[in-house]
Design an enzyme around this catalytic site. Sequence first.
Site, PDB file in Angstrom:
ATOM      1  CG  ASP A  30       1.111   2.609   5.766  1.00  0.00           C
ATOM      2  OD1 ASP A  30       1.169   2.420   6.995  1.00  0.00           O
ATOM      3  OD2 ASP A  30       1.975   3.226   5.115  1.00  0.00           O
TER       4      ASP A  30
HETATM    5  N1  URA Z   1       6.467   1.479   5.047  1.00  0.00           N
HETATM    6  C1  URA Z   1       5.419   2.285   4.751  1.00  0.00           C
HETATM    7  O1  URA Z   1       5.595   3.477   4.528  1.00  0.00           O
HETATM    8  N2  URA Z   1       4.202   1.735   4.718  1.00  0.00           N
HETATM    9  C2  URA Z   1       3.960   0.425   4.899  1.00  0.00           C
HETATM   10  O2  URA Z   1       2.810  -0.009   4.827  1.00  0.00           O
HETATM   11  C3  URA Z   1       5.054  -0.398   5.192  1.00  0.00           C
HETATM   12  C4  URA Z   1       6.292   0.148   5.268  1.00  0.00           C
END
Ligand code: URA
Length: 256
Positions: A102
């Site tokens: 993310d």
């Molecule tokens: N899980 C999440 O919630 N975000 C990420 O970036 C990776 C795994």
Amino acid sequence: MRLDKFLATCAGSTRSEVKKQLKKGMVLVNGAVETHPERQIDPQQDCVVLAGKPVCWQPFVALMLNKPAGVVTATEDRRQKTVMDGIDHPRRKELFPVGRLDIDTEGLLLLMNDGALAHRMLSPRHHVDKTYYAKVLGTVDAQDVEAFAKGIDIGEKAQTLPAKLEIQSVKEVEQPFSETDSDQESPAEHAVISEIYLTICEGKFHQVKRMFEARGKKVVYLKRVKMAGIALDDTLAPGQWRELTNEEMERLQKLC
Ligand code: URA
């Protein structure tokens, strides 16, 4: 491929350095001195020697990036900075990210040019482990450890696969109200923050955040520290990258 491009790519020299090296007669192609930068070579067939050392074409290139927060996991984006923006590797154009973090997640992101391997690593059939460090608002406890080990409902067709949750610390922290910082009389806000490591073997959208949400807790900081047995190099500051070592490369090739 042009000889100057090959040398710039594989020997890490700039094009102008390569030009000088060629002029000086420092480059041999199949045993004969070559001075023409535009000479076409076949990287897999021709033997190129620079200053007495063979220059080899590595078909497979893989880097680890310590992804900073605030950049999107994509090769290009019209509006936002991407994970590729800070990559000044000579073979940057061939690379793409393996999976996705993310925008606010930091940590280990592999970039490579091998589509088949990346596909295998991301395939749900192969259950490649990924470990995350997180700060979670709220008290993470033994019941969460048990629930994650059994698998939980995050609103998908199936429950999550068993995941390993390790609690590092659970601490009460004081957070002054930021908007009223100037007001000396403002009360301090208390919150409990848990530091954890979570290892999952799937890669569902926002999976870590959704797993904690399903337990009524909020992830406030997330960093990937390991993937497929490869640990994030802790000498890399956010935004820095390095090539994988031969040992790390072999680990990946053997993986699935
Ligand atoms: N899980 C999440 O919630 N975000 C990420 O970036 C990776 C795994």
